[in-house]
Design a protein around this motif. Structure first.
Motif, PDB file in Angstrom:
ATOM      1  N   GLN A 133       0.863  -1.116  -0.022  1.00  0.00           N
ATOM      2  CA  GLN A 133       0.205   0.051  -0.071  1.00  0.00           C
ATOM      3  C   GLN A 133       0.792   1.090   0.021  1.00  0.00           C
ATOM      4  OE1 GLN A 133      -3.300  -0.029  -0.460  1.00  0.00           O
ATOM      5  NE2 GLN A 133      -3.306  -2.173  -0.621  1.00  0.00           N
ATOM      6  N   THR A 134       2.000   1.133   0.634  1.00  0.00           N
ATOM      7  CA  THR A 134       3.048   2.294   0.758  1.00  0.00           C
ATOM      8  C   THR A 134       3.420   2.526  -0.621  1.00  0.00           C
ATOM      9  OG1 THR A 134       3.503   1.850   3.068  1.00  0.00           O
ATOM     10  CG2 THR A 134       5.091   3.226   1.693  1.00  0.00           C
ATOM     11  N   GLU A 135       3.838   1.500  -1.356  1.00  0.00           N
ATOM     12  CA  GLU A 135       4.455   1.709  -2.652  1.00  0.00           C
ATOM     13  C   GLU A 135       3.367   2.265  -3.723  1.00  0.00           C
ATOM     14  OE1 GLU A 135       7.444   1.717  -5.321  1.00  0.00           O
ATOM     15  OE2 GLU A 135       7.500   1.317  -3.378  1.00  0.00           O
ATOM     16  N   ASN A 136       2.296   1.686  -3.716  1.00  0.00           N
ATOM     17  CA  ASN A 136       1.200   2.254  -4.281  1.00  0.00           C
ATOM     18  C   ASN A 136       0.797   3.809  -4.119  1.00  0.00           C
ATOM     19  OD1 ASN A 136       0.841  -0.411  -5.427  1.00  0.00           O
ATOM     20  ND2 ASN A 136      -0.740  -0.849  -4.091  1.00  0.00           N
ATOM     21  N   MET A 137       0.802   4.135  -2.840  1.00  0.00           N
ATOM     22  CA  MET A 137       0.649   5.485  -2.640  1.00  0.00           C
ATOM     23  C   MET A 137       1.661   6.369  -3.037  1.00  0.00           C
ATOM     24  SD  MET A 137      -1.504   7.784  -1.380  1.00  0.00           S
ATOM     25  CE  MET A 137      -2.853   6.614  -0.457  1.00  0.00           C
ATOM     26  N   LYS A 138       2.967   5.852  -3.137  1.00  0.00           N
ATOM     27  CA  LYS A 138       3.984   6.583  -3.581  1.00  0.00           C
ATOM     28  C   LYS A 138       3.863   6.762  -5.151  1.00  0.00           C
ATOM     29  CE  LYS A 138       8.992   6.547  -3.743  1.00  0.00           C
ATOM     30  NZ  LYS A 138      10.514   5.946  -3.331  1.00  0.00           N
ATOM     31  N   GLN A 139       3.453   5.792  -5.713  1.00  0.00           N
ATOM     32  CA  GLN A 139       3.413   5.750  -7.137  1.00  0.00           C
ATOM     33  C   GLN A 139       2.182   7.002  -7.511  1.00  0.00           C
ATOM     34  OE1 GLN A 139       2.592   1.868  -8.597  1.00  0.00           O
ATOM     35  NE2 GLN A 139       4.937   1.297  -8.244  1.00  0.00           N
ATOM     36  N   ILE A 140       1.184   6.778  -6.852  1.00  0.00           N
ATOM     37  CA  ILE A 140      -0.100   7.827  -7.042  1.00  0.00           C
ATOM     38  C   ILE A 140       0.423   9.341  -6.877  1.00  0.00           C
ATOM     39  CG2 ILE A 140      -2.312   8.652  -6.183  1.00  0.00           C
ATOM     40  CD1 ILE A 140      -2.891   5.814  -5.574  1.00  0.00           C
ATOM     41  N   GLN A 141       1.350   9.375  -5.635  1.00  0.00           N
ATOM     42  CA  GLN A 141       1.863  10.777  -5.596  1.00  0.00           C
ATOM     43  C   GLN A 141       2.804  11.201  -6.609  1.00  0.00           C
ATOM     44  OE1 GLN A 141       3.650  10.595  -1.485  1.00  0.00           O
ATOM     45  NE2 GLN A 141       1.489  10.607  -0.579  1.00  0.00           N
ATOM     46  N   ASP A 142       3.681  10.349  -6.969  1.00  0.00           N
ATOM     47  CA  ASP A 142       4.820  10.760  -8.150  1.00  0.00           C
ATOM     48  C   ASP A 142       3.910  11.151  -9.551  1.00  0.00           C
ATOM     49  OD1 ASP A 142       6.598  10.263  -6.505  1.00  0.00           O
ATOM     50  OD2 ASP A 142       6.957   8.338  -7.200  1.00  0.00           O
TER      51      ASP A 142
END
Length: 214
Positions: A133-142
């Motif tokens: 979930q953390t990696e997914n959120m980082k990709q969304i923010q990028d």
């Protein structure tokens, strides 16, 4: 046995409390009996004094004998009380020990139950889900912070070159600016007096002086 099967065996803690209550009752009874014997012994002493005043030596001695018997009983009661106190202290210590062991056993059982409820595989699975979930959120923010539209077509190298050119131009302008000269107060630079333009009369006078010189 039938009563035990019907109602169950009494708990050790209840037995301990009942025993302590019984010992307390016995101790109070012995203290009261001791007080009665002490009063009787004191009474025999008073009687012995009275018989001694009237010269009845035999009766006075009998009173003192009874007084000693009472004192022996008082001493015996004192030993009984000491033993009861000792027994009460031991029971109270044993009760505290039992309660401590029970508390530790309860804590160990609770810890064991918590460990059973928390499986290491479940912990690993939960941590993997959190990382995902953390990696997914980082990709969304990028993705949200990436430039889009016309701004996406700008060349970063060209922008950096333009910025460097601006910085160099600003530096040259700073170098070309005149350096201010600090003049101490009271010593202002003197300006040369401006020459007056000669008037018509002064021109005629000068011409006359030139002719006379010839």
């Amino acid at each position: 046995m039938f009563m035990n099967r019907l109602f169950g065996k009494p708990k050790p803690e209840a037995n301990t409390l009942q025993t302590l209550d019984k010992l307390n009752e016995t101790l109070e009874m012995l203290e009261k009996k001791e007080g009665v014997l002490l009063k009787k012994a004191a009474g025999e002493v008073e009687k012995a004094k009275e018989f001694s005043r009237v010269k009845n030596k035999r009766a006075a001695i009998q009173c003192l004998k009874r007084k000693r018997l009472y004192e022996q009983q008082v001493e015996q009661l004192g030993n009984f009380q000491l033993r009861i106190h000792d027994q009460m202290i031991m029971l109270e210590g044993a009760k505290a020990t039992t309660e401590t062991v029970d508390a530790l056993r309860t804590g160990a059982s609770a810890m064991k139950a918590m460990q059973k409820a928390t499986n290491i595989d479940d912990v690993d699975k939960t941590m993997d889900e959190i990382n995902e979930q953390t990696e997914n959120m980082k990709q969304i923010q990028d993705a949200l912070s990436a430039p889009f539209g016309s701004a996406a077509d700008f060349d970063e190298d060209e922008l950096e070159a333009e910025l460097q050119e601006l910085e160099e131009t600003e530096l040259e302008e700073q170098l070309l600016q005149p350096v201010p000269i600090h003049v101490p107060q009271g010593k202002q630079p003197t300006r040369p007096a401006a020459q007056k333009k000669p008037t018509a009369e002064e021109d005629e006078l000068a011409a006359l002086q030139a002719e006379m010189a010839l």
